[in-house]
Every structure is written in C-alpha cells, then in structure tokens.
Enzyme design. Structure first.
Site, PDB file in Angstrom:
ATOM      1  N   ILE A  29       0.893  -1.152   0.000  1.00 48.82           N
ATOM      2  CA  ILE A  29       0.000   0.000   0.000  1.00 48.82           C
ATOM      3  C   ILE A  29       0.935   1.207   0.000  1.00 48.82           C
ATOM      4  CG2 ILE A  29      -0.217  -0.052   2.529  1.00 48.82           C
ATOM      5  CD1 ILE A  29      -3.060   1.008   2.210  1.00 48.82           C
ATOM      6  N   SER A  30       0.817   2.050  -0.985  1.00 47.02           N
ATOM      7  CA  SER A  30       1.817   3.097  -1.218  1.00 47.02           C
ATOM      8  C   SER A  30       1.871   4.125  -0.088  1.00 47.02           C
ATOM      9  CB  SER A  30       1.527   3.823  -2.538  1.00 47.02           C
ATOM     10  OG  SER A  30       1.711   2.964  -3.624  1.00 47.02           O
ATOM     11  N   GLN A  31       2.976   4.829  -0.039  1.00 48.16           N
ATOM     12  CA  GLN A  31       3.176   5.918   0.919  1.00 48.16           C
ATOM     13  C   GLN A  31       2.103   6.992   0.698  1.00 48.16           C
ATOM     14  OE1 GLN A  31       6.982   7.724   0.317  1.00 48.16           O
ATOM     15  NE2 GLN A  31       6.816   9.091   2.075  1.00 48.16           N
TER      16      GLN A  31
END
Length: 231
Positions: free
Chosen positions: A74-76
């Site tokens: 899950i991206s930054q």
C-alpha cells in the site's frame, strides 16, 4: 511458582485512528502533497488501517509504504496524494485504476468522483480482488467495482474513462489505455524500469497524446504484471 504472564498489546481505538488520520492530513498539507480540499476530505474519510494486517495497523498513519498480500504494498500517503493531485478527479467522472491492489486508493477515488461518478478497479491477483471487494463493501461504497484481469488491457466494457490511474510500475503506458481514454482525459503512471520510475502524465487532445514527465521524486512501485511487457 513462576507464571509467565502474556501481556496483550493494546489495540488503537477509533478515536486514536481519527486523531492520527487528522495529523497525517495536516502533515500532507504542510508538505504540499495535498493541495485540494476534496483530496483532504477523502483521506479523512477512508480508514487506512482497514486495509492493513493486524501487525501493521499501528503504522497505518505513518508516511510510509506498507506490505499487503502477494508481495504488494500500500503506497506511501505522500505518493498517493501526489498522484491524485496530478490526476485531478472531479465529481461525476468515470475513473479506472489499474493495479488496484488492496483497494485503498479505490476507496479514496470513490469519494473524489462522488455518488454520480464511477470507479473501476482492475487487479491481476484474485485474492487481492476478493480482499478489496470485501473492504469496499464494508465501507458501504456503492460506486466502485473491481475485477480480476490484466490491467494493461484496461476495461473496454466500461470505457471511455475520464481518468486512468496506473498504480504499478510500467516500462511504457499500454496502448489499450490510450484507446480507452476520453478526449481531454488524463493518465497518471509511474514509468521506468523495475527499480525506479518517474510519474508521467498523459492527456488526450484532438485524439493526440500529450506526454509530460513530472520532475522531482523517483519512485519504486511494484511492477505491473502483464503479458504485453514480456519480451
């Protein structure tokens, strides 16, 4: 008699998560990653902890990428906010996310398009599709649909799209996505090799594609799996 006492780790409650979410949004505003009220609102409405495993929920509102299933991440939050600002989603739009993963960005997009808009998610991993469908249902978001498939082929049945977000690394933007983009529509994608990418924004005007590589950060997204990228 010595008895080992196992201490249970306290679980954060809803109020703590709400506070952490507000702090994160304040931080993202301060760094200019979030510039629009609609994106700030979406970040505040979607509980990031819902999309994480129990061992990672304490880190839900740190500005960092976190692991999910199948080696995905899950991206930054900074990266997601930046991509959404570039995507410039408006109420009522028809939006496709390619490589929709755990479904967190789909949930954000759901609030950005509003009840008159529609969000479509395409993900290759069936388990991730089922996980994201469960979470979207749990949140009561009725304007999101997710399917298992090769995202590089787009989703022809629901085209054309006002906006297309590619949430995985690609060596080039797949031609099928251009064809499924509306006139004056935008595509945002991390383009590069499997180690580093730059965000690229493409727009369609008079049937032609205008391409712009965004200056600034390099990124390291998980590569998009597709038969079209195989040699």
């Amino acid at each position: 008699e010595n008895t080992a006492i196992m201490k249970k780790e306290p679980q954060p409650n809803e109020n703590e998560f709400s506070y952490q979410s507000q702090r994160l949004v304040e931080y993202l505003r301060g760094t200019q990653a979030i510039q629009s009220e609609s994106i700030a609102h979406a970040f505040l409405r979607v509980p990031r902890e819902l999309f994480l495993s129990k061992e990672n929920i304490f880190r839900a509102y740190e500005d960092m990428a976190l692991p999910t299933q199948h080696g995905q991440t899950i991206s930054q939050p900074t990266t997601i906010a930046h991509m959404l600002e570039l995507l410039d989603v408006k109420k009522g739009m028809n939006v496709l996310e390619v490589g929709s993963g755990c479904g967190y960005v789909l949930a954000l997009l759901s609030y950005l398009v509003g009840e008159n808009g529609k969000v479509w998610g395409m993900e290759l991993e069936k388990d991730l599709v089922e996980f994201s469908q469960e979470k979207i249902k749990e949140l009561g978001l009725n304007n999101v649909e997710i399917a298992t498939g090769d995202g590089a082929q787009g989703w022809k049945e629901h085209a054309p799209f006002d906006r297309i977000l590619v949430s995985a690394a690609v060596p080039f933007i797949p031609p099928a996505l251009f064809k499924q983009l509306k006139e004056k529509g935008h595509i945002i994608a991390p383009v590069g090799d499997s180690f580093s990418q730059r965000l690229v924004k493409m727009a369609k005007f008079n049937g032609k594609i205008l391409k712009r590589e965004m200056e600034g950060n390099w990124y390291e997204f998980v590569p998009l799996k597709s038969k079209i990228f195989k040699p």
